[in-house]
Structure formats: C-alpha cells, structure tokens
Scaffold this active site. Sequence first.
Site, PDB file in Angstrom:
ATOM      1  N   ASP A 102       1.000  -1.202   0.029  1.00 12.24           N
ATOM      2  CA  ASP A 102       0.020  -0.074   0.098  1.00 12.24           C
ATOM      3  C   ASP A 102       0.912   1.160  -0.117  1.00 12.24           C
ATOM      4  OD1 ASP A 102      -2.969   0.932   0.684  1.00 12.24           O
ATOM      5  OD2 ASP A 102      -1.850   2.022   2.148  1.00 12.24           O
ATOM      6  N   LYS A 130      -0.965  -1.750  -4.506  1.00 12.16           N
ATOM      7  CA  LYS A 130      -1.684  -0.302  -4.898  1.00 12.16           C
ATOM      8  C   LYS A 130      -0.650   0.565  -5.276  1.00 12.16           C
ATOM      9  CE  LYS A 130      -5.314  -1.144  -1.235  1.00 12.16           C
ATOM     10  NZ  LYS A 130      -5.665  -0.655   0.193  1.00 12.16           N
ATOM     11  N   PHE A 151     -10.112   0.092   0.083  1.00  5.57           N
ATOM     12  CA  PHE A 151      -9.813  -0.695   1.362  1.00  5.57           C
ATOM     13  C   PHE A 151     -10.385  -2.152   0.795  1.00  5.57           C
ATOM     14  CE2 PHE A 151     -10.382  -3.010   5.339  1.00  5.57           C
ATOM     15  CZ  PHE A 151      -8.984  -2.618   5.847  1.00  5.57           C
ATOM     16  N   ARG A 164      -9.956 -12.595   7.010  1.00 10.01           N
ATOM     17  CA  ARG A 164      -8.804 -13.207   6.568  1.00 10.01           C
ATOM     18  C   ARG A 164      -8.857 -14.439   5.767  1.00 10.01           C
ATOM     19  NH1 ARG A 164      -4.309 -10.335   8.449  1.00 10.01           N
ATOM     20  NH2 ARG A 164      -4.442  -9.542  10.608  1.00 10.01           N
TER      21      ARG A 164
HETATM   22  P1  IMP Z   1       1.924  -0.629   3.567  1.00 11.82           P
HETATM   23  O1  IMP Z   1       3.184  -0.529   4.795  1.00 11.82           O
HETATM   24  O2  IMP Z   1       1.137   0.572   3.750  1.00 11.82           O
HETATM   25  O3  IMP Z   1       2.558  -0.943   2.269  1.00 11.82           O
HETATM   26  O4  IMP Z   1       0.969  -1.794   4.122  1.00 11.82           O
HETATM   27  C1  IMP Z   1       1.264  -3.050   4.121  1.00 11.82           C
HETATM   28  C2  IMP Z   1       0.385  -3.738   5.063  1.00 11.82           C
HETATM   29  O5  IMP Z   1      -1.053  -3.015   5.275  1.00 11.82           O
HETATM   30  C3  IMP Z   1      -0.251  -5.268   4.400  1.00 11.82           C
HETATM   31  O6  IMP Z   1       0.455  -6.029   4.813  1.00 11.82           O
HETATM   32  C4  IMP Z   1      -1.511  -5.193   5.065  1.00 11.82           C
HETATM   33  O7  IMP Z   1      -1.545  -5.906   6.427  1.00 11.82           O
HETATM   34  C5  IMP Z   1      -2.151  -3.613   5.269  1.00 11.82           C
HETATM   35  N1  IMP Z   1      -2.876  -3.245   4.350  1.00 11.82           N
HETATM   36  C6  IMP Z   1      -2.793  -2.369   3.060  1.00 11.82           C
HETATM   37  N2  IMP Z   1      -3.714  -2.153   2.394  1.00 11.82           N
HETATM   38  C7  IMP Z   1      -4.816  -2.900   2.978  1.00 11.82           C
HETATM   39  C8  IMP Z   1      -6.176  -3.235   2.511  1.00 11.82           C
HETATM   40  O8  IMP Z   1      -6.627  -2.647   1.564  1.00 11.82           O
HETATM   41  N3  IMP Z   1      -6.860  -4.148   3.364  1.00 11.82           N
HETATM   42  C9  IMP Z   1      -6.303  -4.563   4.421  1.00 11.82           C
HETATM   43  N4  IMP Z   1      -5.051  -4.396   4.578  1.00 11.82           N
HETATM   44  C10 IMP Z   1      -4.216  -3.680   4.105  1.00 11.82           C
HETATM   45 MG    MG Z   2      -4.257  -5.334   8.774  1.00 12.04          MG
END
Ligand code: IMP
Ligand code: MG
Length: 181
Positions: A102, A130, A151, A164
Amino acid sequence: MKNDIDKILFTTTEIEEKIKTLAQKINEDYADKELLVVTLLRSAFMFVSDLSRHLTINPYLDFIVVTRYGYGDMLGKEPKILKDLDVPVNDKHILIIENIVDNGKTLFYIKEGLKIRKPLSIKTCTLFNKPKKREVEIEPDYNGFVVPDQFVVGYGLDYKQKYRNLPYLATLKKEIITPLV
Ligand code: IMP
Ligand code: MG
C-alpha cells in the site's frame, strides 16, 4: 459474513491462475539457487501457502511477524517486528513475500532490515499492489494484481482481524467500515 461484502474484485480462480504464473517465474529465476522465502505474517499466510505448493525448487521457508498497529491509523510509525527469522541469511538468496503493498513502508522497512544481514540477493513479491498509494520508493520484483485505491479484505487481508479467511479479494459495504478517528 457474505452480507458484509460489497464487490468481489478477484475470484478464487483468478487468484489461483495468477499464483501459478508467479510460481513458474520464481521456479525459473531461482532454478540453481539456495532460496529463502521470507513471508510477512499475518496477511501473506494464505498467499504463501498456495504459492509454495507450486514451487519446485525446494526453498527454505521462514516467517517474520510484523505489525503496524491496525491499518491507516499510525502513519509515519515504523512497522514493528514481533518475530524474526530463525536462520542466517548470508549464504542464501532472499525472496520476501507480502500480500499487499500500500504505502510501501512495511516492505521497505523489512527489505532494508534484511539487506544489512548481507544475503546473496534480495527480491520482493506481492500478490496485490496499490501503486497509487506509495509513500516510499519500493517496487516489488514480482507482482500479482494491481488493486484500485480502495480498502480490500479477504485472501489473508483483514478488517479488524476478520475476513482473512475469505478465498477471494473483496471490498466491504460502507456501513461495515467505521471511520477512523
Ligand atoms: P503498507 O506498509 O502501507 O504498504 O501496508 C502493508 C500492510 O498493510 C499489509 O501487509 C496489510 O496488512 C495492510 N494493508 C494495506 N492495504 C490494505 C487493505 O486494503 N486491506 C487490508 N489491509 C491492508
Ligand atoms: Mg491489517
């Protein structure tokens, strides 16, 4: 639970097909190499379970448990490692397995942390991506699906630790999601 789902973005069959393609590529790229597959828990548990069944290269499998204290409410905070690897990495090639990238901070932090231990090489693989949400510079080497800036839950991804187990990727109905304060 089905009543909570708004839209299915990727079906079980689509995910299965994508995972086979990813596994094939990984099998080719690491054919003669000692590979350590490092999975980020909890969200990638289902992905690595399905992916590893299609790996023919006999890799090591290990896990890192990482938390960001919920989703979206702790931006700027470093991800925290709750369980580290059990094996040394300096004689191995590493492939980090994540379920979704993300803003990119989780994958970035883990990758940089493992680099310091001097593995032979280090690459990253995510099933969902994303790219529009990125806040740090990291692009996974193996990518499954591009996901719209929404989301999503299912296939390992949670909302408040539920959903999950869904075997597909979906969005939730608006009324299910309570706004973050
Ligand atoms: P980042 O550090 O923002 O890249 O987020 C990665 C982590 O955030 C993933 O391992 C997920 O646990 C959580 N995450 C990111 N986007 C989503 C989503 O759309 N739904 C649920 N969990 C998410
Ligand atoms: Mg989570």
